[in-house]
Design an enzyme around this catalytic site. Structure first.
Site, PDB file in Angstrom:
ATOM      1  N   HIS A 176       0.835  -1.214   0.000  1.00 23.00           N
ATOM      2  CA  HIS A 176       0.000   0.000   0.000  1.00 23.00           C
ATOM      3  C   HIS A 176       0.867   1.260   0.000  1.00 23.00           C
ATOM      4  CE1 HIS A 176      -3.663   2.342   0.955  1.00 23.00           C
ATOM      5  NE2 HIS A 176      -2.819   3.108   1.632  1.00 23.00           N
ATOM      6  N   GLU A 177       1.809   1.316   0.926  1.00 21.96           N
ATOM      7  CA  GLU A 177       2.655   2.513   1.026  1.00 21.96           C
ATOM      8  C   GLU A 177       3.604   2.631  -0.164  1.00 21.96           C
ATOM      9  OE1 GLU A 177       1.969   4.719   3.082  1.00 21.96           O
ATOM     10  OE2 GLU A 177       0.612   3.546   4.349  1.00 21.96           O
ATOM     11  N   HIS A 218       1.924   4.530  -2.859  1.00 24.09           N
ATOM     12  CA  HIS A 218       2.044   5.984  -2.640  1.00 24.09           C
ATOM     13  C   HIS A 218       3.443   6.471  -3.011  1.00 24.09           C
ATOM     14  CE1 HIS A 218      -1.852   6.334  -0.826  1.00 24.09           C
ATOM     15  NE2 HIS A 218      -1.549   5.656   0.270  1.00 24.09           N
TER      16      HIS A 218
END
Length: 366
Positions: free
Chosen positions: A22-23, A26
């Site tokens: 997920h990170e 980003h």
């Protein structure tokens, strides 16, 4: 003690993979849109290990493995920081300097990465093992059910129902659910011989309509090998199916046709991680894929503080031509934090109830 250690280790692995992907979504989007990334952390609190890459990003592994974050350069609103902090910002590389489209891309990339992870994991399983097909074999018969009254037994294979051929357990479910409170002719294979059975289904109200119940659980699973393109497409369709089922379940909870006791938090995930890890690496990978879809969906909910809430603010900014008033954003974030706090408490209560803590305390006091 062994179960606790296994559950804890599996939980750290499962959550670590989900948070990292997920990170990392980003992170990659920020780099693509020209935003400097100051820090990338897996876990919270004091760092166990850290290093700095050639782009100046500090990569950290922290001791509390309950999440993670990416710290973007100039991520704070200019009015929320002191002049000394703003003076250190590099023009053109801060998050808030970027157009609203670039900011939206960076925020949306986290959930998108979770969906892509699910597709990759499911596709990899289909390539390695084949696509799973649940055979129409009865794994267990529930007591005092339509199946038990009809004399069905575990390991019976359903051949036909109402003259319709049954090839998978899903075929069995489909026909039973569409025939509530009906007597159906069923052909089963038991000990190599065909038998004729009459089954009268039960009825239950679900989603405002009557559905049929048989009272059996599925049994054997068979894997059918497929080509690589078919496996890749299977990963996409599996991800879509889980997404649709998740939305359907939430809609049923909102309508009140489904209980909210199924909502779970970190404790439930930890327990399930340990249980599923015992089933093998393939089951654990599949579990990570399901959780990855759920994490992506949750983060896209239009709740301030979550990625979806930020995207909602950016949509309003794009439509208005300027950001929402600061006070409106502050109230939104406060409401979002309050909602998530209540949801966390509720999910934790469900977890503790599911784990039997309150029953254990009651027995201890009694």
């Amino acid at each position: 003690m062994l179960d606790f250690v296994r559950s804890a280790a599996a939980f750290v692995v499962v959550l670590g993979v989900l948070v990292f992907v997920h990170e990392f979504g980003h992170y990659l989007a920020a780099r693509w849109r020209g935003v400097r990334v100051e820090a990338f952390s897996i876990g919270f609190g004091r760092a166990i290990a850290s290093w700095t890459d050639r782009h100046g990003t500090i990569w950290k592994l922290a001791w509390l493995p309950l999440g993670g974050y990416v710290k973007l350069h100039g991520q704070e609103r200019p009015e929320d920081v002191e002049d000394e902090v703003r003076a250190r910002w590099v023009p053109g590389e801060t998050f808030h300097d970027k157009p609203v489209l670039s900011r939206a891309i960076v925020v949306a990339a986290g959930p998108v990465a979770n969906f892509l992870l699910a597709i990759v994991l499911f596709s990899g399983l289909f390539i390695a093992l084949g696509t799973p097909v649940t055979l129409p074999v009865i794994g267990a018969v529930l007591p005092d059910s339509a199946a038990s009254r009809a004399g069905l037994l575990a390991n019976d294979r359903v051949e036909t129902i109402a003259d319709q051929p049954i090839n998978t357990f899903e075929d069995l479910q489909r026909i039973i659910t569409t025939h509530p409170d009906k007597t159906l002719a069923m052909t089963i294979k038991r000990d190599g011989a065909d038998r004729q059975v009459q089954v009268t289904t039960e009825a239950r109200t679900s989603g405002g309509q009557q559905v049929g119940l048989l009272g059996v659980r599925g049994g054997a699973v068979e894997y059918h090998h497929v080509s690589v393109p078919a496996a890749l497409w299977g990963g996409v369709t599996q991800t879509w199916t889980i997404t649709a089922e998740t939305f359907s379940g939430l809609a049923q909870m909102i309508r009140g046709s489904r209980g909210t006791d199924e909502l779970g938090g970190p404790l439930r995930i930890a327990q399930m991680s340990g249980q599923i890890a015992q089933l093998g690496i393939a089951s654990l990978i599949s579990f990570i894929g399901v959780l990855s879809v759920n994490l992506g969906l949750i983060n896209l909910f239009p709740i301030p503080v979550l990625d979806g809430g930020h995207l909602l603010f950016y949509l309003a900014e794009a439509l208005r031509g300027r950001p929402l008033p600061q006070r409106a954003q502050e109230y939104g974030f406060r409401a979002g934090l309050a909602f998530l706090a209540c949801l966390f408490v509720f999910a934790t209560w469900n977890d503790l109830t599911h784990l039997g803590l309150f029953r254990w305390v009651a027995n201890l006091i009694g």
